[in-house]
Scaffold this motif. Structure first.
Motif, PDB file in Angstrom:
ATOM      1  N   HIS A   1       0.806  -1.285  -0.113  1.00 49.08           N
ATOM      2  CA  HIS A   1      -0.096   0.119  -0.154  1.00 49.08           C
ATOM      3  C   HIS A   1       0.870   1.278   0.004  1.00 49.08           C
ATOM      4  O   HIS A   1       2.112   1.139   0.563  1.00 49.08           O
ATOM      5  CB  HIS A   1      -0.739   0.182   1.231  1.00 49.08           C
ATOM      6  CG  HIS A   1      -1.749  -1.043   1.618  1.00 49.08           C
ATOM      7  ND1 HIS A   1      -1.373  -2.059   2.295  1.00 49.08           N
ATOM      8  CD2 HIS A   1      -3.144  -1.236   1.247  1.00 49.08           C
ATOM      9  CE1 HIS A   1      -2.559  -2.799   2.410  1.00 49.08           C
ATOM     10  NE2 HIS A   1      -3.374  -2.277   1.555  1.00 49.08           N
TER      11      HIS A   1
ATOM     12  N   HIS B   1     -12.035 -14.025   3.407  1.00 45.21           N
ATOM     13  CA  HIS B   1     -12.951 -13.065   3.098  1.00 45.21           C
ATOM     14  C   HIS B   1     -14.312 -13.572   2.920  1.00 45.21           C
ATOM     15  O   HIS B   1     -15.359 -12.993   2.928  1.00 45.21           O
ATOM     16  CB  HIS B   1     -12.625 -12.127   1.940  1.00 45.21           C
ATOM     17  CG  HIS B   1     -11.653 -11.117   2.441  1.00 45.21           C
ATOM     18  ND1 HIS B   1     -11.276  -9.802   1.617  1.00 45.21           N
ATOM     19  CD2 HIS B   1     -10.661 -11.087   3.719  1.00 45.21           C
ATOM     20  CE1 HIS B   1     -10.272  -9.316   2.166  1.00 45.21           C
ATOM     21  NE2 HIS B   1     -10.139  -9.914   3.531  1.00 45.21           N
TER      22      HIS B   1
ATOM     23  N   ASP C   1      -2.121 -13.071   2.079  1.00 36.26           N
ATOM     24  CA  ASP C   1      -2.378 -11.876   2.902  1.00 36.26           C
ATOM     25  C   ASP C   1      -2.845 -12.423   4.071  1.00 36.26           C
ATOM     26  O   ASP C   1      -3.848 -12.469   4.307  1.00 36.26           O
ATOM     27  CB  ASP C   1      -3.563 -11.098   2.068  1.00 36.26           C
ATOM     28  CG  ASP C   1      -3.991  -9.885   2.361  1.00 36.26           C
ATOM     29  OD1 ASP C   1      -3.209  -9.522   3.583  1.00 36.26           O
ATOM     30  OD2 ASP C   1      -4.804  -9.054   1.856  1.00 36.26           O
TER      31      ASP C   1
HETATM   32  C1  3MF Z   1      -8.335  -6.761   4.410  1.00 34.84           C
HETATM   33  C2  3MF Z   1      -7.284  -6.846   3.252  1.00 34.84           C
HETATM   34  C3  3MF Z   1      -6.541  -5.843   2.623  1.00 34.84           C
HETATM   35  C4  3MF Z   1      -6.169  -6.040   1.315  1.00 34.84           C
HETATM   36  C5  3MF Z   1      -5.494  -4.737   0.746  1.00 34.84           C
HETATM   37  C6  3MF Z   1      -4.943  -4.993  -0.717  1.00 34.84           C
HETATM   38  C7  3MF Z   1      -5.099  -5.034   4.103  1.00 34.84           C
HETATM   39  O1  3MF Z   1      -8.746  -7.779   4.766  1.00 34.84           O
HETATM   40  O2  3MF Z   1      -7.307  -8.101   2.746  1.00 34.84           O
HETATM   41  O3  3MF Z   1      -5.357  -6.010   3.275  1.00 34.84           O
HETATM   42  O4  3MF Z   1      -6.014  -7.070   0.819  1.00 34.84           O
HETATM   43  O5  3MF Z   1      -5.691  -3.564   1.200  1.00 34.84           O
HETATM   44  O6  3MF Z   1      -5.080  -3.677  -1.114  1.00 34.84           O
END
Ligand code: 3MF
Ligand code: MG
Length: 398
Positions: free
Chosen positions: A52, A224, A293
Motif C-alpha cells: 500500500h 473473506h 495476505d
Molecule cells: C483486508 C485485506 C486488505 C487488502 C489490501 C489490498 C489490508 O482484509 O485483505 O489488506 O488485501 O488492502 O489492497
C-alpha cells in the motif's frame, strides 16, 4: 480440462510481514521494519511483494520523500531478489475515510479518495507493478444506512472508474482488481460484498470495450468468504467460469464464522475446502500467483519466527498441490469423475443449439419416462467421491 498441476508463484503483502501483531486489546509484539522483512523474504520461495502507499510513506508525504522512498524500496527489492507485484491505495486507514472513500456521502472525501487513488496508479506504474488492488474496506456503513445503497455502489464504482480511466489515459499497462470482503471494517460493507457481487458490479459499471479484461476480481480465500460461512469454492468456480478472476488470489487461514483472522495458511481452515480451491484452479489450467495476505500469529515475535511463517505458508500450498497431483493421477477418481460427468451437457447443449427450444422441449417431454425413472441413477457415487478425495488428502488412499 487440464490434468496437471502448475506450481503457483508466490507473493505477499509487505503489510503482512511488517504487521506488529497488536490487536484491539493488546500492544505490538514484534517490530520488523520493511527492510528487515524484505531481507527475510529474499531467503524464501516467495519472490514477489506488494505494497500500500501507506506501508511506505505517510499519506501527506512531500513528493521528494515519496521519490526517495520509491528509489530505496526498488533498490532493496532488487538487492533481495524480490519483484514488486501489486500496488494499492490504502483508502481505509486515514481518518478522512471514516465515512467511506469513493462512496462517502461527502464530496470532499470522495475527492480525497480519487486523488489518493490516482496517485497510487502513478506509483504502481513507477514501481513496475502488475496490478492495482482496490479493497473498499470503508465503503459501506456501520448500521445507519446513511445513504441509498444503490447510490453508494454507483459512487464507489464511478470513483474507481476515474482511477482506472486515469491509468488508461496515461498509457499504463496496469490491471485493476477489486478485492471483495463480505463485511469489516465497516459492519455493513454493503457494496460488492462477495466476489460474485463484485463481478456483477464490474460488468455493470465497466461495460465499455476499453475496460475489457482490465478490471477483475481478486478474492481472498478462505478469509473473506469463510468469515461469513460462505463457500470459497463456489465463488471461485463462478469467477473462473465468467472470466472475472484476477491473475492472482489472496490466501491465508481463517476460522469459519469469525472476524477476518488472516492466520497462517492452514490455521483454523478446512483442509478439504483449501484442497478444492487448489483443485479448481488447476482443473481450469489457471496459471496465477498466490499472494499471501495473512500474518504470523501474535505469538510469533522474531525474524526467525517470521521465516518459519513464510516457509510454512509456501509449504502448505505446495502440500495442497501435491495432493491435487495425486488426485489427477488417481484411477478411482478418474472413474468417479467419469460417472459424475457422463454425457456432459448433451441434453442442454442440443436444446440450446436447436432452432426452436419449444420443439426440443416437446421432444424431451415425449421421451420422458417419469420421475421415478429419473431417480434411478447411482448417486452413491457422490459419497464415494468424497471418501476417495478425503483419503487422498489424508494420505490414506490405497
Ligand atoms: C483486508 C485485506 C486488505 C487488502 C489490501 C489490498 C489490508 O482484509 O485483505 O489488506 O488485501 O488492502 O489492497
Ligand atoms: Mg487481502
Amino acid at each position: 480440462m487440464g490434468k496437471s498441476v502448475t506450481p503457483a508463484g508466490f507473493s505477499i503483502g509487505g503489510w503482512c510481514g511488517t504487521n506488529p501483531g497488536g490487536d484491539p486489546f493488546g500492544d505490538a509484539v514484534r517490530n520488523i521494519g520493511m527492510d528487515a522483512f524484505l531481507e527475510v523474504l529474499g531467503t524464501t520461495a516467495i519472490k514477489r511483494v506488494s505494497f500500500h502507499d501507506r506501508d511506505l510513506w505517510p499519506d501527506d508525504a512531500a513528493p521528494a520523500l515519496v521519490t526517495e522512498v520509491i528509489g530505496h524500496t526498488k533498490e532493496r527489492c532488487s538487492a533481495t531478489g524480490v519483484e514488486i507485484y501489486n500496488f494499492t491505495s490504502n483508502n481505509f486507514s486515514n481518518p478522512c475515510f471514516r465515512s467511506g472513500a469513493f462512496s462517502s456521502p461527502f464530496p470532499q472525501v470522495r475527492a480525497a479518495a480519487i486523488v489518493k487513488g490516482c496517485n497510487a496508479v502513478d506509483h504502481a506504474n513507477e514501481f513496475g507493478a502488475k496490478h492495482v488492488i482496490w479493497w473498499g474496506g470503508r465503503e459501506g456503513s456501520d448500521g445507519a444506512y446513511e445513504q441509498d445503497a444503490g447510490l453508494g455502489l454507483a459512487r464507489y464504482m464511478l470513483g474507481l472508474k476515474i482511477c482506472v480511466r486515469y491509468g488508461l489515459e496515461k498509457g499504463y499497462k496496469l490491471i485493476h482488481t477489486v478485492e471483495p470482503k463480505v463485511y469489516e471494517p465497516r459492519l455493513l460493507a454493503l457494496y460488492a460484498g462477495t466476489g460474485a457481487s463484485a463481478a456483477s458490479a464490474i460488468r455493470h459499471y465497466f461495460n465499455e470495450p476499453a475496460f475489457a479484461g482490465r478490471v477483475l476480481v481478486n478474492p481472498e480465500y478462505p478469509q473473506h468468504v469463510m468469515m461469513l460461512n460462505l463457500d470459497p469454492v463456489f465463488e471461485l468456480g463462478q469467477l473462473l467460469e465468467e472470466g472475472m478472476l484476477a491473475p492472482f488470489i489472496h490466501f491465508g487461514g481463517q476460522i469459519a464464522g469469525r472476524m477476518d483472522c488472516d492466520l497462517p495458511p492452514g490455521f483454523g481452515s478446512n483442509v478439504y475446502t483449501d484442497f478444492m480451491i487448489v483443485l479448481t484452479l488447476n482443473r481450469r489450467g489457471w496459471r496465477g500467483v498466490v499472494e499471501f495476505d495473512c500474518r504470523p500469529p501474535r505469538t510469533t515475535t522474531s525474524c526467525q519466527g517470521l521465516t518459519g511463517f513464510l516457509n510454512g505458508a509456501v509449504g502448505y500450498w505446495r502440500m495442497l498441490e501435491d495432493k491435487v497431483a495425486a488426485y489427477f493421477a488417481d484411477a478411482q477418481i478418474a472413474d468417479l469423475e467419469g460417472a459424475l460427468t457422463a454425457d456432459e451437457d448433451s441434453t442442454v447443449g442440443s436444446l440450446l443449439a436447436a432452432s426452436s427450444v419449444a420443439k426440443g422441449v416437446g421432444q424431451l417431454r415425449a421421451n420422458f419416462k417419469g420421475f421415478a425413472a429419473a431417480a434411478d441413477v447411482n448417486t452413491d457415487v457422490i459419497e464415494a467421491y468424497q471418501r476417495r478425495v478425503m483419503s487422498i488428502i489424508t494420505g490414506t488412499a490405497k
